[in-house]
Design a protein around this motif. Sequence first.
Motif, PDB file in Angstrom:
ATOM      1  N   UNK B 138       0.789  -1.105  -0.039  1.00 54.94           N
ATOM      2  CA  UNK B 138       0.019  -0.053   0.020  1.00 54.94           C
ATOM      3  C   UNK B 138       0.800   1.321   0.109  1.00 54.94           C
ATOM      4  N   UNK B 139       2.241   1.135   0.696  1.00 46.89           N
ATOM      5  CA  UNK B 139       2.946   2.247   0.819  1.00 46.89           C
ATOM      6  C   UNK B 139       3.969   2.213  -0.408  1.00 46.89           C
ATOM      7  N   UNK B 140       3.941   1.444  -1.311  1.00 46.05           N
ATOM      8  CA  UNK B 140       5.014   1.226  -2.417  1.00 46.05           C
ATOM      9  C   UNK B 140       6.294   1.342  -1.929  1.00 46.05           C
ATOM     10  N   UNK B 156      11.707   8.366   3.009  1.00 44.18           N
ATOM     11  CA  UNK B 156      11.462   6.943   2.751  1.00 44.18           C
ATOM     12  C   UNK B 156      11.049   6.386   4.362  1.00 44.18           C
ATOM     13  N   UNK B 159       7.625   7.189   5.134  1.00 44.59           N
ATOM     14  CA  UNK B 159       6.627   5.955   4.704  1.00 44.59           C
ATOM     15  C   UNK B 159       6.810   4.633   5.384  1.00 44.59           C
ATOM     16  N   UNK B 164       4.366   0.882   9.184  1.00 46.62           N
ATOM     17  CA  UNK B 164       4.171   0.192  10.289  1.00 46.62           C
ATOM     18  C   UNK B 164       2.965   0.376  11.119  1.00 46.62           C
ATOM     19  N   UNK B 165       2.468   1.840  10.732  1.00 43.24           N
ATOM     20  CA  UNK B 165       1.168   2.347  11.578  1.00 43.24           C
ATOM     21  C   UNK B 165      -0.018   1.487  10.811  1.00 43.24           C
ATOM     22  N   UNK B 168      -0.511  -2.246  11.673  1.00 42.60           N
ATOM     23  CA  UNK B 168      -0.956  -2.474  13.040  1.00 42.60           C
ATOM     24  C   UNK B 168      -2.579  -2.594  12.789  1.00 42.60           C
ATOM     25  N   UNK B 189       3.698  12.501  -2.760  1.00 39.94           N
ATOM     26  CA  UNK B 189       3.375  11.190  -2.700  1.00 39.94           C
ATOM     27  C   UNK B 189       2.692  10.614  -1.526  1.00 39.94           C
ATOM     28  N   UNK B 190       3.102  11.105  -0.500  1.00 42.16           N
ATOM     29  CA  UNK B 190       2.536  10.779   0.903  1.00 42.16           C
ATOM     30  C   UNK B 190       1.216  10.972   0.806  1.00 42.16           C
ATOM     31  N   UNK B 192      -0.904  10.873  -1.783  1.00 38.28           N
ATOM     32  CA  UNK B 192      -1.562   9.911  -2.329  1.00 38.28           C
ATOM     33  C   UNK B 192      -1.786   8.680  -1.670  1.00 38.28           C
ATOM     34  N   UNK B 193      -0.773   8.292  -0.826  1.00 39.53           N
ATOM     35  CA  UNK B 193      -0.583   7.079  -0.039  1.00 39.53           C
ATOM     36  C   UNK B 193      -1.907   7.140   0.756  1.00 39.53           C
TER      37      UNK B 193
END
Lengths: 636, 263, 238
Positions: B138-140, B156, B159, B164-165, B168, B189-190, B192-193
């Motif tokens: 999902x985070x690429x 990086x 991300x 990691x979150x 969880x 980019x962040x 979009x994710x």
Amino acid sequence: MTTFLPFIILGLTSGAVYGVAASGLVLAYRTSGVINFAHGSTAAVAAGIFYWLHDEHGMAWPFAALIAVLGLALVAGAVMERIAAVLARVPTTLSVAATVGLSIALTAVIVIWYGPAPLQFPSFLPSSTFKLGSVLVGYDQVITVAIGIVAVASMSLMLRYSQRGRAMRAIVEDPELLSLTGLSGYSVRSLAWFISTAFAAISGILIAPSLGLDGTLLTLLVIQSFGAAAIGAFSNLPMTFIGGLVIGVLSALSTKYSGTNDWLQGMPQGLPFIVLFVMLIVLPRRLLVELGSAVQERTIGRVTGGRAARSSKAAVAAILLLIVPSVVGAHLAVYTLAAAYLIILLSLSLLVRTSNQISLCHMTFAAIGALAFHHLTGSVPWVLAVLISGLIVLPVGLLISIPAIRLSGVYLALATLGFGILVEQLFYARSFMFGDALSLATPRPSFASGPKAYYYLVVGFVVITYIAVRAIEQGRLGRILRARADAPEALTALGLNIRSTSMIVFAISAAMAGMGGALIGPIFGVIGQSTFQTVPTSMLLVVLLVLGSRNRSAGTLGACMIAAAALVVVPDYITSGTLQSWLNVLFGAGAIEVAFAYRGYGLSSRIKRLRSPGSPIAPDQPSSRLSVPILIEAPK
Amino acid sequence: MTTDTGLTVENLTVRYGGHVAVSNVSLSAPAGSVTGLIGPNGAGKTTTLNACFGVVKSAGEQHLFGVNMTRKGAVGRSRLGMTRTFQRMRLFDTLTVEENVSMGREAKAAGTTWLTQFVSSPASRRQCEAATRDALNACGIEELRDRTVRNLSTGQRRLVEFARAIANEPRFLLLDEPSSGLDVRETEGFGTVLESIVRDRGIGVLLVEHDMSLVSRVCRYVYVLDFGIKIFEGTMSETLTSPLVRAAYLGQELTDVPAGSDA
Amino acid sequence: MLELREAVAGYGDSTVLRGVSIEVSAGQAVSVVGPNGAGKTTLIRTICGLLPVRSGARIIDGVDATAQSVHAIARAGVCHIPEGRGVFPGLSVRDNMMLFAGSDGKRTAVERGLSAFPQLTKHLNQRAGSLSGGQQQMLALSRVVVSNPSVVLIDEASLGLAPVIVDEIYDFLGRIVSEGIGVLVVEQYVTHALRFASHVYVLQRGALVYSGAPNELGSQEQLFERYLEGDLEQSRST
């Protein structure tokens, strides 16, 4: 009252000495962020210099004292400032190992200088007395207390009213702002180390006449001042001095009763460590915040090399362990001892290497295991006795996990050191532990009664322990421990209770160390108190384990084998006592070098730099992240 | 109180000594969307977030999906399905990217009992692996999986912390300044994710952020703090045109501002 | 007097300042404004040496000081008052002032400090940490009169302070500028900063987007839009 007064006077005298030593310790800690475990050994070295000048060369005592104190303080002011500047920026495991190593090295210097047998240290202060009411008071006692009060009072006045003193108080609060006002932190910290060392030296010279010139004993005595420092919460100097006086008086009073009350046996020596341990448990956590910037960094990185490299290393280790009996001849017992220590070191590596926690009381766990084994043997099958001995130590590990939950880094190191010495002073001589007996029987099993067979048996336990440690390192607990060493608050945020983690790892480590201890006894058939000393053996374990981990390709077993060899095998081949002491000096220096290497100031990088001048110091381990330009490709 | 409200905070007050850092702030952040919490430096944003996670003492009540969690600490709140990131990232620096992300799920599985912390069942391991794979995806950042986190760039690392979150598997996520240290491209980019994860998983997010480009892009609703007081709440476009908000950002005195805003 | 040329600086692996040039001359009032996270604090920390200049140069009084230490730069007459913590909270007001004087002039330090901020007289023996925010900022600013600098750098002079106090602080800054001291003020809040300065730098994402007189900058509304939306447009156009 008159029955108490002599003890109170006695207590005030020794308390003033503790107070001076503790104030020096705290001053250096607050200004530089490093708790100097070598504070006591510094005191011992000062006593040695004084002895050399006064007793061997007949110099008048005031001059001898002045030279010993100022000379040592000048050297330490310059050297310790530099060392501490590096230690404040390495993980606590390394900085504690470095000053513990320094302590071992300095103690060894005394032995090299004056030999292993403690020398009589004649009293140099006037020995005449006067009557205070009905009590005889020595002028030496009055002078000692006066020196203590003058030293601490003048330091307090300096801190309060001089520009340097203001700068020292300020550097604790905000070193950055201090440099912005145009004062260099270097000169301020140098002065702090000068004073700190001078105070250690004064206390060493004052206390030596009552102890003799014995490096270990003097070191231990000044470690008692850690209790006083704890009363001052490692920050408040007047409280620290008062704490010293209180501990001195309470110790002296317990001397009065320990002759008649069995339960007070060992109390005078143990009391400062009870205070230290209890204070570390009850003081609010916000008072015990670690100074220094890198305290949460891990010590020892992952083992380098892939699976193939690992199995080849394991094969080498296995072959080494197996061929030992056929090549070492009469030294076999020592190798068996090394194998037993290997188990203790493996258990310690779970803490030191995997979770960046320090235990300075692993020999205490081993001692309890060995004693449990002594009591069990005969009534329980031999192997079962070893295993149960480990289980008996497990709750002791849980007890130590109480400070481990609350405290991190250097305070945990202090708590475990306090616990180790306290058990040693207070309980080793009790009947339920070693008692008066010089030795307690710990037989080998009938199925492995020969030295060779017993060696292989211990190696078998090593293999099992190693497999267990390896499984823990590789498994969930190992992952959690490594993660916790890097960022405990992140684990909490992800829903993990890190208290349980501390309890588990201490319990496991203690149980393993207990088994290791149980296996030591049957090597010689008997055990005694002297095998299980906190000072210096527990301390050496940590120092050597850190040294063994210097080369990161060594791996857990490699690091522990190097440490075990350095601890017992190498000294066995060195017959000269002086050489052995030089070895300890080397260990101490090595521990400091490891810390320097972590920041990229290690010997190897220095040498590389000499070879190719112009290239900047290359850290042995990347201390700052590499900058890699990236563009995030967001998923479509 | 309905359960789809995600996080609700009522009358939150935080005092440090005599100083009131956050005063009587109420907000609610629904599931399935990103709610912004903005304001000038020192407005009390991070303090509010810390209070929502139970790591600073506060007065007032907080609910998560209808469950009163006011008295719970960080571990307890996390076990209710909430997790957070940190402005100063708390990563496991000596572990690899994969191990970091995997710990997001594994810490939850290990939980609070000593047995689950000590050993893992095969089923639990499979769960962790699946969650890790999904989060990395999902985070690429799949191609970074074997890199040690210490050696990554800030972008990086952000991300990784976010992955990691996500691993969880939270129902609600607190993000503390996730764009700090990122450049324009990385921030985009962040964003979009973040958008795609909120859309796909329906989780609720409270976003503390100073980068207005990110806030205006991902937030449906915004709360504005100044001096520890909630001075405004509304949709993004309302916020951008609010004279009160402008005053707070520029440091004008409130008397300069025309009255009539819905603070 | 003080100059930063094409300075690149940052923390760890991240670069915050991407080639910033600024200048402060004697008796000049300069403001650096920009949104949160633009790199204002990084800029000021780079000027005073708390962060190294990675590339570019730092020049003080025409002498290259790129590699000098913080305390050497401070002694060269650069006085940096950091955000929110320009005092030693555990020390008394008197001790703070005496420390500010550095190695010489501590005899008259308290006298000079109080002449600038007589309000502090009755708090002389109080711990600095127990003062109100405004009083702490005044104590921090007293370092200017105590230490005789040639350039003063102030990070967020008005952050979290009541408007009356902010006026008083800017009055003080105006006075020292008229005495010939160069003053650089970093502000998130622009109203006062623009009124005070004769030269303004606008910093965004670590680079200067404006340098010039404040009245040419345009209205505050435009600046606000720049804060809130400029980034967005910028990112969309890339």
